[in-house]
Design a protein around this motif. Structure first.
Motif: not given
Length: 387
Positions: A53, A182-185, A187, A190, A193-194, A324
């Motif tokens: 990412s 974006d840290w939420r994506r 890790n 995350g 999921r994305a 990603e």
């Protein structure tokens, strides 16, 4: 290839180095070797999506160059390490910097047209396979100069790789395919999921995971299996691994590009799994070492599966998600590296140890066949728009 050579260079001397540092027995060194390998894989699992990412946001070039420089420092730390904690620190840094395979994969995706992505991912795999053949061979020779010599050589190789990247490698991330970090994506959970929300990707991720766990049966138990079943000594085992590495490099670097043109990525995955089914089924029951050696090039034909799957998924995501996606795939590989040795060695011990109700050294290959069969069913039921 230079990256893989750097990793392979240190493999022949690791047992001696650990024994020297801890001043203990070979059995204790084996335990620490397992700990160091697990730490390496865990760090790769955690950081692959982060670096993938990050490369989508700041570019492939800086991420690769910084990681190569840190990797050179890692080898130097291990070269001078006098305690197990320094070796552990080296494996932590090594796992983080090895996570840049995701960035290299994203770079390949950036510069490849859709119809050539799978073939070019195969070239990347072929280069890595060639490095793993050359690295241990050179490392074994350098080990005659002392347990530390291969680590200094690995550091020099990585610095040469850094120089190559500095002077030759351009940047492939532009404003039109750049995506904010974006840290939420970033890790691993995350990122899973994305990427899994992209239509058609989730079943392919499951197939990729099951295939990775199954195919790691080779590095997990090959040395133990061939010693137990055929009485092979280290020299013969080394030759067999070299034959597999060369065969895999030829399959991924040369044969794959023609099979993708002829059959497409989807049929390439199916036929690759068929060859793996045949190889696993024979190895589970084979008792002739010569036949096992002759079977190695056939088993390597299954090496088309991972790059073909990689190509299918790379075509399904946006240009600004390539880092990603490749981060997720590298994390999946790392997770397989953690789980597969535990599973395969436990099955091997169960069917070869004292008191085993059924003596079957090839039992781990049956487990691998089962896992791959499940993945094949998932793949055939998937409805990916990429063919």
């Amino acid at each position: 290839m230079i990256d893989a050579m750097g990793i392979g260079l240190i493999m022949p001397v690791m047992p001696n180095l650990i024994t020297e540092v801890q001043d203990g027995s070979l059995a204790q060194a084996a335990v620490w070797g397992g700990v160091l390998s697990t730490v390496f894989a865990v760090m790769q699992f955690l950081f692959s999506p982060v670096l993938g990412s990050l490369s989508d946001a700041v570019g492939r070039r800086p991420v690769l160059l910084v990681s190569l420089f840190v990797m050179a420092l890692d080898y130097l730390i291990m070269a001078v390490a006098g305690t197990m904690w320094l070796l552990l620190l080296g494996r932590v840094l090594g796992g983080v910097t090895a996570a840049t395979h995701s960035t290299a994969g994203a770079y390949i995706a950036d510069i490849s047209p859709p119809e050539k992505k799978a073939a070019n991912f195969g070239l990347l795999g072929a280069a890595f396979g060639a490095g793993f053949v050359l690295g241990p061979l050179i490392g074994g020779l350098l080990g005659e100069l002392g347990t530390r010599a291969p680590f200094y050589a690995a550091a020099l190789l990585v610095l040469a790789n850094f120089a190559l990247g500095w002077f030759v490698m351009g940047e492939t991330v532009r404003e039109d395919n750049r995506r904010p970090f974006d840290w939420r994506r970033a890790n691993p959970f995350g990122a899973f999921r994305a990427v899994g929300r992209i239509p058609g990707i989730k079943p392919l991720l499951w197939v990729y995971f099951l295939y990775s766990v199954a195919i790691y049966v080779y590095p997990a138990i090959w040395s133990f299996f061939t010693l137990e079943r055929f009485g092979w000594q280290p020299q013969v085992i080394g030759v067999s691994l070299a034959v597999y590495g060369v065969s895999m490099a030829l399959v991924q670097g040369w044969l794959l590009r023609y099979t993708v043109i002829w059959a497409g990525e989807r049929q390439t995955v199916i036929w690759g799994q068929v060859f793996d089914f045949v190889a696993f089924g024979i190895l589970a029951f084979i008792s002739n070492g010569t036949l096992a050696m002759l079977l190695i090039p056939v088993s390597a034909l299954g090496a088309v599966v991972q790059p073909a799957l990689q190509g299918m998924m790379a075509q399904a995501v946006e240009d600004n998600q390539q880092g990603e996606l490749q981060g997720v795939l590298t994390a999946v590989n790392a997770l397989a590296m953690i789980l597969s040795p535990l599973m395969m060695t436990a099955v091997f011990a169960r069917f070869t140890g004292e008191g085993a109700t059924l003596y079957l050294p090839g039992a781990p290959f049956l487990l691998a066949l089962l896992l791959m069969a499940i993945g094949c069913v998932v793949f055939l039921r998937s409805r990916s728009s990429v063919t």
